[in-house]
Motif scaffolding. Sequence first.
Motif, mmCIF file in Angstrom:
data_model
loop_
_atom_site.group_PDB
_atom_site.id
_atom_site.type_symbol
_atom_site.label_atom_id
_atom_site.label_comp_id
_atom_site.label_asym_id
_atom_site.label_seq_id
_atom_site.Cartn_x
_atom_site.Cartn_y
_atom_site.Cartn_z
ATOM 1 N N THR A 84 0.870 -1.090 -0.097
ATOM 2 C CA THR A 84 0.185 -0.219 -0.300
ATOM 3 C C THR A 84 1.053 1.243 0.177
ATOM 4 O O THR A 84 0.528 2.541 -0.759
ATOM 5 C CB THR A 84 -1.069 -0.263 1.108
ATOM 6 O OG1 THR A 84 -1.789 -0.870 0.302
ATOM 7 C CG2 THR A 84 -1.293 1.282 1.492
ATOM 8 N N ASP A 94 -5.329 -1.000 -5.148
ATOM 9 C CA ASP A 94 -5.132 -1.317 -4.071
ATOM 10 C C ASP A 94 -5.662 -2.262 -3.371
ATOM 11 O O ASP A 94 -6.689 -2.062 -3.042
ATOM 12 C CB ASP A 94 -4.560 -0.174 -3.333
ATOM 13 C CG ASP A 94 -3.708 -1.365 -1.907
ATOM 14 O OD1 ASP A 94 -3.552 -1.904 -1.712
ATOM 15 O OD2 ASP A 94 -3.994 0.176 -1.063
ATOM 16 N N GLU A 95 -5.368 -3.704 -4.059
ATOM 17 C CA GLU A 95 -6.396 -4.828 -3.400
ATOM 18 C C GLU A 95 -7.904 -4.410 -3.426
ATOM 19 O O GLU A 95 -8.575 -4.318 -2.689
ATOM 20 C CB GLU A 95 -6.886 -5.129 -1.500
ATOM 21 C CG GLU A 95 -4.963 -4.992 -1.928
ATOM 22 C CD GLU A 95 -4.699 -6.485 -0.047
ATOM 23 O OE1 GLU A 95 -5.875 -6.797 -0.426
ATOM 24 O OE2 GLU A 95 -4.007 -5.968 0.179
HETATM 25 MG MG LIG Z 1 -2.142 -2.646 2.222
#
Ligand SMILES: [Mg+2]
Lengths: 353, 352
Positions: B55, B179-180
């Motif tokens: 992240t 991000d995911e």
């Molecule tokens: Mg993360």
Amino acid sequence: MTADTRADADRLVAAARAGQDEQAQADPVLDVRDLTVSYIGPDGGTVACRDVSFQLGRGEVLGIAGESGSGKSTLITALTRLQRPPATTTAGSIVFHPAGRPGIDLVPLGARALRKLRWTSMSIVLQSAMDALNPVMRLGDQFADVLRTHNRGMDRAAARTRTTELLGMVGISADRARSFPHEMSGGMRQRATIALALACSPQLVVMDEPTTAVDVVMQRQILAQVLRLRRELGFAVIIVTHDLSLLLEVADRIAIMYAGRIVEIGSARALYRSPAHPYTRGLRDSFPPLHAPLTTLHGIPGTPPDLRRLPSGCPFHPRCPVAVDACSTTPPPLVSLPEQAAECLLLTNEEAS
Amino acid sequence: MSTAPVLSAVDVTKHFVVRGAVGDSAVVRAVENASVDLHAGRIVAVVGESGSGKTTLARMLARFYDPTAGEIRLDGVSVSGRPTRAYHQDVQLIFQDPFGSLNPVHRVRHNLDRALRIHDRRMSAAERRRRAVELLERVSLTPGEDFLDKFPHELSGGQRQRVVIARALAVGPKVLLGDEPISMLDVSIRLEMLNLLDRLRREDGLALLYITHDIASARYVCDDVIVMYAGEMVEGGPKDEVIARPAHPYTKLLVESSPDPDRVGTVSRDELFDDAEALGEPPSLIEPPEGCRFHPRCPFAMERCRSEAPPRTDVGGGHWARCWLHQEGRAHEIGESTFAAALTRRDEQVRA
Ligand SMILES: [Mg+2]
Ligand SMILES: Nc1ncnc2c1ncn2[C@@H]1O[C@H](COP(=O)(O)OP(=O)(O)OP(=O)(O)O)[C@@H](O)[C@H]1O
Ligand SMILES: Nc1ncnc2c1ncn2[C@@H]1O[C@H](COP(=O)(O)OP(=O)(O)OP(=O)(O)O)[C@@H](O)[C@H]1O
Ligand code: SF4
Ligand SMILES: [Mg+2]
């Protein structure tokens, strides 16, 4: 449904129960029949768990998978009688069989009798480890609390020794007993709650998404510990998750929930190699392979139904890629197959021919 | 790759200063000397355990964080000091949480409209509406008209995440950082999202970064994989090379820990999960291990691993790793047994 097909269906249900896992049948630790749970609200009730039946063998690992909202948490909080209003068990029985003693139906049991069973006979690991641990209490004190509440004769020193032993089982060193939950990593906290669940040697441990918040390496570490302890201590496990690919590896048997029902239950191997319900097949095919050649996958189109407005017939029919006309009118019976049982019309003789 | 990258992180480092309870401070070494190139029409996946810095890397690429060292380059030019507003017309970040990232009190139309206005101030209201419908249909919310007047809470998680992507596309970016983006979604709709990312890459030529824990989904959608461990990039290369023939022991651990239903019935369950316990804890990023950060958990670790950071070794075909085994002529050992078996061997040797 005509009277005839209903009689047929009943026969099939009986057959399906009979055909369940032999180990589970020979020596069940839990026998759940026709369990129905509703959320009672001002505008009526939402049935989040409907006619759920299964048996769990001593020392068995049962996985429960299904999409969000399919009723997994509702089912296991009802099983452990930890449900809170507005959730209400409206029908069915949950017979718990302590080793060597007669079975007890948990549904009519009062609060005091339940408290006696909790931790010592069955315990639960919640999804968020933070919910299970008291944030302002040192880890060791929480263990001592649980241990001494359920074992009046235990003195402080003995509780300390047992805590060290329990933490050691999940790879946490004794000096960590002095830590507060926030001083530990997420994975360590989760392992601590597992150790706590095992503190009073229960025969059944129920886990709701025990590893959803951790990465795959930690996940495997935690599950390895659970499986090893199960081997050594012999408790049965129910694991809830929506990660079917993981369950296929850890569970002996798997139950697939859809719209509050178990639509298929069977050995992990059978559910992977030859799923009988189209929904199970869709779930299985929602996981891209790690090594096998890649093809374009499509998941399951659409979204799960609103439980207050269930589709007629088979609740999966609006999303089902192989539905026939009858699926929108006839609720499918549970059909027993050698290694699994599933609720799908295509498995009944009339439709197959 | 012959074409020049659209977006690059060049040797970026991010240190966070955190204050302790008693007023002392410590440095969290979240990302250290990381580099990545994103190319038009390609997807790079970043995988690695929780806390490995994924992240933080994405946030530096999106310019939500300034790197402590190193630089971000857009079309080959350093972005440091340039206005971020213009930057975000080219580079968009999609977060993990489809519930938190849309304004809940506004309809879908309003959520998209704002982004469209930022993109082009001269666009008329009618044009913006037409464009909003187009965007919704681009992410398979069809007919788009039906979704314009919905509130976020009236949408499913997958639909919401698609609106988030539509909004990111509204500014006409060249780069999408995810991000995911699918980890909070139900498995049944994850594929739909992955297929959408694939279309954006193929049809619109976007450059994509896909961050995930889930190696199988990374393999499904990406071209190249980068593996992070404890703030460092330890391996990278074409996905099938990295996943089928890991050149770093951590990558091997990660791949072998990932659920793989194909193993069901061929390997016993106890064998599958055996020895995962002997692994030990992930490292602290405040006092990371000396030398190779993986050495305390690595079954192959040698004396050198404990003191010197391993250099990057190219193993061919764009595949590289940072591990001393390559310099010591022992790289073949990585592929010779499972990680668990190597761990057991190490522990037996220690005991002997
Ligand atoms: Mg993360
Ligand atoms: N307190 C409540 N009041 C009313 N309905 C509820 C309540 N809690 C849950 N429900 C409903 O019951 C259904 C089943 O919810 P449940 O939490 O058991 O699903 P789940 O399978 O555990 O989902 P998830 O994977 O998201 O945890 C859902 O449709 C939900 O909306
Ligand atoms: N704002 C911050 N201040 C201090 N430390 C931070 C900050 N943001 C991240 N960190 C730390 O930096 C490290 C890397 O975090 P990051 O969120 O980048 O990891 P990640 O790989 O995305 O993990 P996850 O998979 O859990 O999302 C962690 O140790 C984290 O605690
Ligand atoms: S450098 Fe050494 S410790 Fe690090 S991964 Fe390679 S062998 Fe293991
Ligand atoms: Mg739940």
